[in-house]
Scaffold this motif. Structure first.
Motif, PDB file in Angstrom:
ATOM      1  N   PRO A  16       0.816  -1.124  -0.021  1.00 23.57           N
ATOM      2  CA  PRO A  16      -0.386   0.390  -0.036  1.00 23.57           C
ATOM      3  C   PRO A  16       1.105   1.244  -0.174  1.00 23.57           C
ATOM      4  O   PRO A  16       0.373   1.921  -0.620  1.00 23.57           O
ATOM      5  CB  PRO A  16      -0.773  -0.100   0.985  1.00 23.57           C
ATOM      6  N   GLY A  19       2.524   1.736  -3.626  1.00 25.87           N
ATOM      7  CA  GLY A  19       0.722   2.625  -4.415  1.00 25.87           C
ATOM      8  C   GLY A  19       0.657   3.537  -4.045  1.00 25.87           C
ATOM      9  O   GLY A  19       0.577   4.882  -5.207  1.00 25.87           O
ATOM     10  N   LEU A 162      -6.942   1.292  -4.678  1.00 31.73           N
ATOM     11  CA  LEU A 162      -5.974   1.262  -3.480  1.00 31.73           C
ATOM     12  C   LEU A 162      -6.990   1.877  -2.270  1.00 31.73           C
ATOM     13  O   LEU A 162      -7.009   0.564  -1.222  1.00 31.73           O
ATOM     14  CB  LEU A 162      -4.421   2.434  -2.855  1.00 31.73           C
TER      15      LEU A 162
END
Length: 167
Positions: A16, A19, A162
Motif C-alpha cells: 500500500p 501504491g 487502493l
C-alpha cells in the motif's frame, strides 16, 4: 486467526505504501489527499501523539483534496515545469515520503522505513509515468495535455482501488 493483538499480526505496509508513492510520483498532491481521506475516516491509534496525526483530521483531507484538484488542472497549463525539474521532483519525493511514513506508522511500522519506501517509489514513478506519458503522446499523436487527462483518470481510478483494497 490473526488479530491486532496477536503477536503474528502484521498489517500490510509495503505494497500500500508503494501504491500511495506511485500516485505521488504521478500527481504529487493526490497521494496525500487520498491517504488523508482514508485516515480521516479510519483513524489509527498508532498516529496519536505523532506529528503525522494531523493527517487524520477531516479539514486536512478536505484541503488536500482541493489542492489535488488544482494540481490536476495546473498540470495541463502551458509553461508548467517538467515533473523531473529538481524543485518539482523534490516535491514528489517529499510527498511520497510523507505518505509512506504515515502509512507505515499507521500500521504499527517504522515511519523512517515507510518514508524511504515512499520517497524512492515516488521518484521512480515520476520518471516512469513521464516516459509513459511521452510515449503515449508520440505513438498516438495526442497532445500531452490530453494524455495528462488520461493520467488523471489512472490516478483517480488507481487511488480508488487502493483505498478499497486497504479497507
Amino acid at each position: 486467526m490473526k488479530t491486532e493483538t496477536s503477536p503474528k499480526y502484521r498489517p500490510a505496509k509495503f505494497w500500500p505504501a508503494l501504491g500511495f508513492a506511485t500516485l505521488a510520483g504521478m500527481r504529487s498532491m493526490s497521494a496525500p489527499a487520498l491517504l488523508t481521506h482514508h485516515l480521516s475516516n479510519k483513524p489509527s491509534w498508532f498516529l496519536l501523539n505523532s506529528p503525522l496525526q494531523v493527517l487524520q483530521k477531516p479539514w486536512v483531507a478536505t484541503g488536500l483534496k482541493l489542492v489535488a484538484a488544482g494540481e490536476m488542472v495546473a498540470d495541463k497549463m502551458p509553461g508548467m515545469p517538467d515533473r523531473t525539474a529538481p524543485p518539482v521532483l523534490l516535491g514528489r519525493l517529499l510527498s511520497g515520503a510523507l505518505v509512506g511514513a504515515a502509512w507505515y506508522k499507521s500500521r504499527a511500522g517504522s515511519a523512517l522505513a515507510g518514508g524511504l519506501v515512499g520517497g524512492l517509489g515516488a521518484v521512480a514513478a515520476t520518471f516512469l509515468s513521464l516516459a509513459l506519458r511521452k510515449e503515449i503522446s508520440a505513438q498516438s499523436g495526442a497532445d500531452m495535455a490530453a494524455v495528462g487527462v488520461g493520467e488523471d483518470a489512472v490516478v483517480l481510478g488507481g487511488g480508488a482501488a487502493l483505498l478499497k483494497a486497504v479497507g
